[in-house]
Write an enzyme that holds these catalytic residues in place. Structure first.
Site, short mmCIF file in Angstrom:
data_model
loop_
_atom_site.label_atom_id
_atom_site.label_comp_id
_atom_site.label_asym_id
_atom_site.label_seq_id
_atom_site.Cartn_x
_atom_site.Cartn_y
_atom_site.Cartn_z
N GLU A 113 0.70 -1.24 0.02
CA GLU A 113 0.03 0.08 -0.05
C GLU A 113 0.73 1.21 0.16
OE1 GLU A 113 -2.87 -0.36 3.25
OE2 GLU A 113 -3.73 -1.97 2.07
N GLU A 122 -4.73 -8.57 -0.83
CA GLU A 122 -5.52 -8.44 0.36
C GLU A 122 -7.02 -8.13 -0.11
OE1 GLU A 122 -4.39 -5.49 3.29
OE2 GLU A 122 -2.26 -5.84 3.29
#
Length: 559
Positions: free
Chosen positions: A174, A291
């Site tokens: 991220e 994810e």
């Protein structure tokens, strides 16, 4: 030897506990023939969250137990083929300029990676929370951040250069940057530097599969296009693109009226898969959703109503198969109990595991409400067949009678008044019976038959730190809450919508017969201005309540 025997024994035990049709992932040691073949072989995957990515002293500092070979064997027994091991390095680094990784920490990670590889799993490791701990300061501290980042990957690449080709490396989790820089250029620099360091370290790293993320691991088209440019420049056939997906945000956290998996939430999911397919998969570049889940899970897996949750995961699983995308469930300990080695929500696991192979039928709801004070009448539920065929309606193991207990017309399933009269029994509040809609494939759909009356709320006093209004739920269940001032304007957090966030602003406590309003809710309520709360229940009932804050004191009145 004893540890491996225990692993095998536990795997056998798990095999008895998983839903019918779930098979253990094959214990393959073969090298992947291509990036596409390897990524296909990694489906499905699971995240060892809140463990090596914890920012405390070790893998247990965020509440999860130490990883064991038994856990990994159990995962494979339940059908998982890959494991993502997020790693936060900050607390394990020595000073500049070498930024030496603590040998004990690196050895422990290598031990767990080795167990997983020996058990036949694919393994992905990365740089995780460092993305927001220090990498995000790259615009203002470019050289220091890059030196530290490069030092980590030089050491990790050296440690694992001889590892199985089923070990996969992910450049950064991220990625995000503080204001002041060209975010796309900065991420491209990190991804490119990572690629050069790993490839240049030789051994198995010369062709090891490498995973590169978009900014924020977002599937927005602009970010996909930026990453696509990096892939074109690197021209390496052993690269994988990654994004994350936690659903349409209002649905994912239950805010702004997003408490149903409605057309908007569905389209958000469909659009995500279409964009990654068109940008990467169609060009031969494999994609891993590293994810996925729902953001509301971080507070409670009950933030989203069970049936709405299951519909999300059913469609997600189908789209992953349809678009040839590998997925890795985010689990920070809220799904698999790593001590008992059981799933906290077996129904969710059943839907996930079924979705690896086929579609399942669902329905507009999993709740059939009947007012306790009203005559019992037939109820009709819309089925979502999802390409399956209706195979019957069951009460436990007993098949109910078509034409007597229910009727089916197209996708309209009608429960007869006679059936509901038998199921509701004494009309006391709560779930009186549970039915199972079976389809010719996939998992059944549960229908809870519930007796209820409109909930009753009572006056209360408290403080902004601790306020709970008494609630007689009378068998009903809370879906959402709105908050407005007398002039109709929105009150409380997320002032752009009257609908407040479930668990963050309010939450029902069914055991204690109350509804809690959080300090976070009152922090954004005007002092002295009455707020009208409207509680919307899954039966369709709505009940109003008024709260007024005066400094730290709160008073509440019904009606």
């Amino acid at each position: 030897m004893l540890g491996r025997l225990l692993s095998l024994a536990l795997a056998a035990a798990f095999a008895l506990a998983v839903p019918a049709g779930v098979q253990a992932a094959p214990k393959s040691q073969a090298a992947p023939k291509s990036a596409e073949a390897a990524v296909a072989a990694m489906q499905p995957g699971w995240n060892l969250g809140n463990t090596f990515d914890a920012t405390g002293a070790d893998e247990t500092s965020w509440g999860n137990p130490r990883v064991t070979p038994e856990l990994l064997a159990g995962l494979r027994a339940q059908g998982f083929r890959s494991i993502r091991i997020p790693v936060t390095w900050s607390q394990h680094l020595g000073p500049a300029p070498d930024y030496t990784i603590d040998p004990a920490a690196l050895a422990r990670l290598a031990e767990v990676v080795g167990w997983a590889l020996d058990d036949g799993l694919y393994v992905m490791i990365n740089i995780h929370h460092d993305s927001w701990l220090w990498i995000n300061s790259m615009p203002a501290d470019h050289d220091t951040v890059l030196a530290r980042y490069n030092a980590i990957w030089r050491q990790v690449a050296a440690k694992f250069r001889a590892a199985s080709p089923r070990l996969v490396l992910e450049s950064v989790n991220e990625p995000q940057f503080a204001a002041g820089g060209d975010d796309a250029a900065l991420l491209n620099e990190l991804n490119t530097s990572f690629h050069g360091i790993v490839r240049g370290s030789g051994g198995g790293n010369a062709k090891r599969l490498l995973v590169l993320p978009t900014l924020h691991t977002s599937a927005d088209q602009a970010y996909l296009d930026q990453l696509s440019g990096t892939f074109t420049a690197l021209s390496d056939p052993n690269l994988i693109a990654t994004v994350h997906y936690y659903g349409y945000w209002p649905f994912s956290v239950n805010v702004a009226g997003g408490y149903r998996f409605d057309a908007t939430a569905q389209q958000d999911l469909l659009g995500t898969f279409q964009r990654v397919r068109d940008t990467f998969v169609a060009r031969g570049i494999p994609v891993i959703i590293g994810e996925y889940g729902l953001l509301g899970f971080d507070r409670s897996t009950g933030t989203i109503e069970q049936g709405e949750k299951l519909k999300f995961f059913e469609l997600f699983g189908y789209q992953a198969r349809l678009n040839r995308v590998t997925t890795m469930l985010w689990d920070n300990g809220q799904h698999l109990d790593r001590t008992a080695l059981t799933w906290r929500d077996p129904e969710l696991y059943g839907q996930l595991s079924s979705g690896w192979r086929t579609r399942s039928g669902t329905a507009a709801s999993d709740l059939v409400f009947n007012a306790a004070a009203a005559p019992v009448t037939a109820k009709t539920i819309t089925l979502n067949l999802n390409g399956t065929g209706f195979a019957g309606l069951y009460l436990g193991r007993a098949a109910l009678r078509r034409g007597v207990d229910y009727s089916l017309s197209g996708d309209q399933l009608t429960l007869t008044g006679g059936l509901l009269t038998r199921l509701l029994k004494d009309r006391a509040y709560g779930v009186k019976s549970t039915l199972s809609v079976r389809f010719n494939r996939g998992v059944p759909w549960r229908l809870d038959v519930i007796s209820y009356d409109t909930p009753v709320l009572s006056a209360a006093t408290g403080t902004t730190d601790a306020f709970s209004l008494p609630a007689a739920f009378n068998g009903d269940r809370l879906a959402t809450m709105t908050a407005t001032y007398a002039d109709g304007s929105n009150a409380g957090p997320h002032g752009w919508t009257p609908y407040k966030e479930y668990d963050a602003a309010f939450s029902p406590d069914y055991a204690a017969n109350g509804i809690k309003l959080t300090p976070g809710f009152f922090a954004e309520v005007n002092d002295g201005s009455p707020v009208t709360l409207t509680f919307i229940f899954w039966s369709g009932a709505t009940v109003t309540y008024q709260v007024t804050r005066a400094g730290n004191a709160v008073t509440g009145t019904a009606g």
